[in-house]
Scaffold this active site. Structure first.
Site, PDB file in Angstrom:
ATOM      1  CE  LYS A  83      -3.836   2.102   2.634  1.00  0.00           C
ATOM      2  NZ  LYS A  83      -4.689   1.975   3.841  1.00  0.00           N
ATOM      3  CB  SER A 158      -7.954   4.085   2.901  1.00  0.00           C
ATOM      4  OG  SER A 158      -7.038   3.403   3.757  1.00  0.00           O
ATOM      5  CB  SER A 182      -8.083   1.221   5.843  1.00  0.00           C
ATOM      6  OG  SER A 182      -8.748   2.437   6.075  1.00  0.00           O
TER       7      SER A 182
END
Length: 511
Positions: A83, A158, A182
């Site tokens: 990420k 997210s 997330s």
């Protein structure tokens, strides 16, 4: 065959590496092919580090040939996606924000150091909501990521990029960050496994800060065992992180393998009364109820537990989190690194004006919204009424967990109230968007470990998720029932749910 290779679990890939059937370089090349084919429709990656991944794979294969890989973790040589909230030396890291566009970190996060030491090639950096602020990955400054199950729908957020990359077979594993769900909420929406470890169980050094008392790096995978193996690699104490727990890594993989035997006799599983029912999509609730029945059939005792302050967690979180966002994002001022926008010639050329123009141009609407909320909550005259009260609610939620764990070994709930929603459906209603995290937020406020695994396909043909929550520093406790349920569901569904996923981007790769 590329499609057959990329559809193996990470543990199966590792076994083939160890037996000599496949090399790390071959795995990297197979996944780079899928990335090239899938990205036009999925858009999970912000940066593909193909050259770096090849070099890392070649270095590992050379060590293997010389017999120098003894003692490395089980997943050694298996590639992974990261990420873009986690810094990577020499690879652009942006947090999906214009304010960090083009920034190349001079150092690696602790988790990246551990992955490199394990010989795991880095495939690239995945998309996210800007500074991890969102529940749909629609707030990325570089465009949204699409859900592989239906590219007209969001992958959650997210960390939608990491979840979609794993779901689409672009990567066997990924790292995410979880501040209010997330990792877990995108896991539920994409049919992947997402884990938030105990707060402090995995070093946050090198994770770009959103809300420091809530953020946690964790694994994304397609199986419970893969997440367990990955968490054992990235976990452990780090003196560079003042919140890191000085304790040895617990054996998550052993717990997962024990769970695969599907014997849960003697385990008490708590059904959280406040996390389910009204407001949850019927298909999501139906898959959850079926999962509960399967857990009971495997010998678990199901007990209902009440956590009366959980309904207040959403309100408390959306005061605490923006307050910490306001503080953490103050460092992006155009002075030291990242974007710098000078005022127009007719505006005084002051440092204050330069900061204002930089932040106006560099931050997106959702980030600005949360900075404003947090600054207001921390302002003189409102601190005690808002931030102070929210922290008191946080204490009550921790007490709720403590009482619940006196009655049960592990707690369960649906992960997300709904399956993946369509792009734009909730963009104009921030409160509706925030409600997606109603079941995941309590674990972040309390620092407890939690994970989401697929519970099957909802009535609309999209994945749903079930969440397991364990006591602090007892992460292995949730791996056993999660692995047991995964095995039982695979039998019930005739295999993993991803077998139902249509993957046109894989067609023709072997021709």
């Amino acid at each position: 065959m590329t499609d057959e290779l990329v559809k193996l679990s990470a543990a199966q890939m590792a076994a083939k590496i160890k037996s000599g059937e496949v090399s790390s370089r071959e795995l990297v090349e197979a996944h780079l092919k899928v990335i090239e084919a899938a990205e036009p429709s999925i858009q999970a990656f912000l940066q593909v580090s193909a050259d770096e991944a090849r070099a890392q794979a070649d270095a590992f294969d050379e060590k293997t040939a010389k017999g120098q890989t003894e003692g490395l973790p089980e997943l050694a040589g298996v590639p992974i996606a990261i990420k873009d909230m986690i810094v990577t030396k020499g690879i652009v890291t942006t947090a999906a924000s214009k304010i960090l566009e083009g920034w190349v970190p001079p150092y690696d996060a602790t988790v990246i150091e551990k992955l490199k030491a394990a010989g795991m090639p880095l495939l690239g950096k995945t998309n996210l909501d800007e500074f991890a602020q969102g529940s749909s990955t629609e707030h990325s400054a570089f465009g949204p990521t699409h859900n592989p199950w239906d590219t007209d729908r969001v992958p959650g957020g997210s960390g939608g990029g990491s979840a979609s990359a794993v779901a689409a077979f672009e990567a066997p594993l990924a790292l995410g960050t979880d501040t209010g769900g997330s990792i877990r909420q995108p896991g539920a929406l994409t049919g992947t496994v997402g884990v938030k470890p105990t707060y402090g169980g995995v070093s946050r050094f090198g994770a770009i800060a959103m809300a420091s008392s809530l953020d946690q790096i964790g694994p994304v995978s397609r199986t419970v065992l893969d997440s367990a193996l990955l968490q054992e690699i990235i976990g452990g104490h780090d003196r560079r992180d003042s919140t890191s727990i000085p304790a040895p890594v617990r054996s998550m993989a052993a717990a997962a393998r024990e769970g695969m035997k599907r014997d849960l006799k003697g385990m008490r599983i708590g059904l959280v009364k406040e996390l389910g029912g009204e407001g949850f999509q019927p298909g999501v609730q139906a898959r959850f109820n079926e999962s509960v029945k399967l857990l009971e059939e495997m010998g678990a005792e199901i007990v209902e537990v009440s956590c009366p302050h959980f309904p207040y967690s959403l309100g408390a979180y959306y005061i605490i989190m923006p307050s910490e966002v306001s503080s953490n994002l103050a460092r992006y001022d155009g002075m030291r690194y990242g974007l710098r926008v000078m005022p127009p010639a007719d505006v005084p050329q002051t440092a204050a004006n330069m900061m204002a123009y930089t932040r106006e141009a560099g931050f997106g609407d959702e980030v600005k919204r949360r900075i404003i909320l947090g600054t207001y909550a921390l302002s003189a005259g409102y601190y005690d009424a808002w931030y102070g009260s929210a922290q008191k609610v946080r204490t009550l939620i921790i007490q709720d967990f403590n009482k619940a764990f006196e009655q049960a070994d592990v707690l369960i709930s649906p992960t997300s109230p709904s399956t993946a929603f369509k792009f734009g459906e909730k963009m104009d209603d921030p409160l509706a968007m925030y409600m997606n995290d109603i079941a995941t937020i309590p674990a972040n406020l309390a620092g407890t470990p939690a994970m989401s695994i697929p519970s099957g396909l909802s009535d609309d043909g999209l994945p749903a998720g079930i969440q397991f929550i364990a006591p602090q520093q007892r992460d292995e406790v949730m791996y056993k029932p999660a692995a047991a349920l995964e095995a039982a569901l695979n039998e019930q569904w005739g295999g993993p749910i991803w077998q139902s996923l249509k993957t046109p981007w894989l067609d023709g790769l072997n021709k």
